[in-house]
Write a protein that holds these residues in place. Structure first.
Motif, short mmCIF file in Angstrom:
data_model
loop_
_atom_site.label_atom_id
_atom_site.label_comp_id
_atom_site.label_asym_id
_atom_site.label_seq_id
_atom_site.Cartn_x
_atom_site.Cartn_y
_atom_site.Cartn_z
N HIS A 164 1.12 -0.89 0.15
CA HIS A 164 0.22 0.08 0.25
C HIS A 164 0.88 1.24 0.42
CE1 HIS A 164 -3.18 -2.69 1.34
NE2 HIS A 164 -3.71 -2.06 1.11
N ARG A 165 2.21 1.00 -0.09
CA ARG A 165 2.77 2.20 -0.23
C ARG A 165 2.90 2.87 1.15
NH1 ARG A 165 3.13 3.75 -6.55
NH2 ARG A 165 3.55 1.86 -7.41
N ILE A 166 2.55 2.43 2.49
CA ILE A 166 2.80 3.50 3.38
C ILE A 166 4.55 4.01 3.73
CG2 ILE A 166 1.89 3.50 5.77
CD1 ILE A 166 -0.47 2.87 3.53
N LYS A 167 4.32 4.74 4.13
CA LYS A 167 5.33 5.55 4.63
C LYS A 167 5.11 6.01 6.31
CE LYS A 167 8.10 4.91 0.87
NZ LYS A 167 8.76 4.12 0.69
N ARG A 168 4.04 6.42 6.03
CA ARG A 168 3.89 6.78 7.56
C ARG A 168 2.70 5.84 8.58
NH1 ARG A 168 1.30 12.70 8.98
NH2 ARG A 168 3.53 13.71 7.46
N ILE A 169 2.91 5.95 9.85
CA ILE A 169 1.95 5.36 10.87
C ILE A 169 2.56 5.28 12.04
CG2 ILE A 169 3.54 3.16 11.09
CD1 ILE A 169 0.86 1.19 10.72
N GLY A 170 0.56 5.25 12.55
CA GLY A 170 1.04 5.82 14.00
C GLY A 170 0.03 4.93 15.09
N ILE A 171 -0.02 4.86 16.12
CA ILE A 171 0.49 3.79 17.02
C ILE A 171 0.57 4.55 18.12
CG2 ILE A 171 2.77 3.20 17.46
CD1 ILE A 171 1.53 0.38 17.23
N GLU A 172 -1.41 4.29 18.93
CA GLU A 172 -1.37 4.63 20.65
C GLU A 172 0.04 4.04 21.55
OE1 GLU A 172 -5.13 6.12 21.85
OE2 GLU A 172 -4.70 3.55 22.86
N ALA A 173 0.31 4.77 22.61
CA ALA A 173 1.33 3.91 23.38
C ALA A 173 -0.02 2.83 24.49
CB ALA A 173 1.36 5.41 24.74
N SER A 174 0.28 2.17 24.52
CA SER A 174 -0.46 0.69 25.08
C SER A 174 -0.06 -0.03 25.95
CB SER A 174 -0.67 -0.26 24.51
OG SER A 174 -2.18 -1.37 24.67
N GLY A 175 1.05 0.57 27.09
CA GLY A 175 1.50 -0.11 28.71
C GLY A 175 2.61 -0.62 27.87
N GLY A 176 3.13 -0.65 26.78
CA GLY A 176 4.13 -1.52 26.60
C GLY A 176 4.55 -2.70 25.21
N ALA A 213 -4.46 10.66 25.62
CA ALA A 213 -5.11 11.66 25.89
C ALA A 213 -5.44 12.13 24.22
CB ALA A 213 -4.52 12.65 26.76
N GLN A 214 -4.07 12.37 23.07
CA GLN A 214 -4.22 12.75 21.56
C GLN A 214 -4.87 12.22 21.36
OE1 GLN A 214 0.69 12.24 21.80
NE2 GLN A 214 -0.05 14.41 20.86
N VAL A 215 -5.32 10.93 21.05
CA VAL A 215 -6.46 10.44 20.24
C VAL A 215 -7.53 10.37 20.74
CG1 VAL A 215 -6.85 7.91 19.10
CG2 VAL A 215 -4.71 8.16 19.73
N ARG A 216 -7.63 10.29 21.94
CA ARG A 216 -9.19 10.91 22.63
C ARG A 216 -9.78 12.23 22.34
NH1 ARG A 216 -7.60 7.59 27.42
NH2 ARG A 216 -6.91 10.02 28.10
N ALA A 217 -8.79 13.00 22.30
CA ALA A 217 -8.85 14.22 22.21
C ALA A 217 -9.43 14.49 20.71
CB ALA A 217 -7.51 15.31 22.51
N TYR A 218 -8.78 14.11 19.81
CA TYR A 218 -8.90 14.26 18.36
C TYR A 218 -10.08 13.12 17.75
CZ TYR A 218 -8.17 13.41 12.87
OH TYR A 218 -8.54 13.99 11.98
N ALA A 219 -10.63 12.32 19.38
CA ALA A 219 -12.09 11.41 18.44
C ALA A 219 -13.22 12.83 19.48
CB ALA A 219 -12.58 10.03 19.68
#
Length: 323
Positions: A48-60, A82-88
């Protein structure tokens, strides 16, 4: 000529599974959170030619896949929950499941305008080691509390033996961590710069080095905010609220606050003066210590930025101006 856009993806992290989504697409993927699963993920991202991917910190649970993706040259943006919750919340999105969360994180990733340099990969195992040492200290404190309320002599001896055993383990592990850090010349030099600041004992210096890799590259305001020591306004109209600290890196903040007490009473003349001035102005003990912890971090940041050890005779104002 049409402007090329970066196709982004998002990962919702679970202990055993990873849900992956493309931004602006209904196509999704679910894989095992294992080395074998990462191979499937990498192949999917390449297609899919993905160059950037995001992930939420999840306790390691996200650390292994983040390390593997970065090793393969993919830009990874790690979000705090908190960033993802704020965006939602901003987008009035209330529905929640793993697939929806993956798509939400993909959208967050596409919205990011500034990509920060990833932290030094060498510090990841050091951070895990330091967390273990912190947890041993927390276990010791818990056992000491139990000992204070225990009236049974035999049980008291059990707790005392456990405290002694854990204290010995804590010393051994800390010594091993410092030795591992000193195997890297640049990290050893940075550690010595931090340690040179009056009031920054070796445990505090290690905590700053490992938990704030950006030290020396930040403004004083950025350093304070990352450590959770920046006071924020709470004003609206005619209401003037009390300024409070919020957020930041909890374990780092705790290490700095712990160091602030002896530093502002004994070890650092500038912090001793600051503490006395704040108390004389009517500030409470805790608020004064928070201010001293923040100032201690600012001193460290300036010393690392200059690359010159702390000068005990030099006025702090001159240090900060040079930094």
């Amino acid at each position: 000529m049409a402007k090329r856009t970066t196709i982004c993806a998002g990962i919702d992290t679970g202990k055993r599974k990873l849900d992956v989504a493309l931004d602006g697409s209904s196509e999704q993927l679910q894989i095992d959170n294992t080395a074998e699963g990462y191979e499937v993920l990498l192949d999917w991202l390449r297609r899919h030619r993905i160059k950037r991917i995001g992930i939420e910190a999840s306790g390691g649970y996200e650390q292994a896949v983040v390390a593997e993706l970065r090793r393969k040259g993919i830009v990874v943006v790690v979000f705090q929950p908190a960033q993802v919750r704020a965006y939602a919340k901003f987008h009035l999105q209330r529905a929640k499941n793993d697939r929806i969360d993956a798509a939400l994180i993909a959208a967050c990733t596409a919205a990011v305008r500034k990509i920060h340099t990833p932290p030094d990969a060498r510090l990841l195992p050091f951070a895990e080691h330091l967390t273990m040492i912190d947890q041993i200290g927390e276990d010791i404190a818990l056992l000491k509390n139990r000992l204070e309320t225990c009236r049974n002599a035999r049980i008291q001896q059990v707790w005392k033996k456990d405290i002694s055993r854990l204290a010995r383990r804590e010393r051994i592990e800390f010594k091993a961590l410092v030795a591992a850090i000193r195997e890297h010349r640049d990290l050893a030099e940075r550690l010595d710069l931090i340690y040179s600041v009056s009031g920054a004992g070796l445990p505090t210096a290690v905590a700053i080095l490992v938990r704030m890799p950006e030290i020396g590259q930040l403004t004083r305001e950025q350093a304070a905010a990352l450590a959770g020591l920046a006071p924020y306004d709470d004003d609206s109209g005619k209401h003037v609220g009390v300024r409070r600290i919020n957020g930041g890196r909890e374990r780092l903040r705790r290490a700095l606050y712990t160091a602030a007490l002896p530093a502002s009473f004994r070890w650092n003349p500038q912090l001793i003066t600051l503490y006395k001035r704040l108390i004389a102005a009517g500030k409470g003990h805790k608020r004064a210590l928070i201010a001293c912890a923040r100032k201690l971090l600012i001193f460290v940041n300036a010393v690392v930025a200059r690359g010159i050890p702390w000068d005990h005779e030099r006025p702090a104002t001159a240090l900060l101006q040079a930094g």
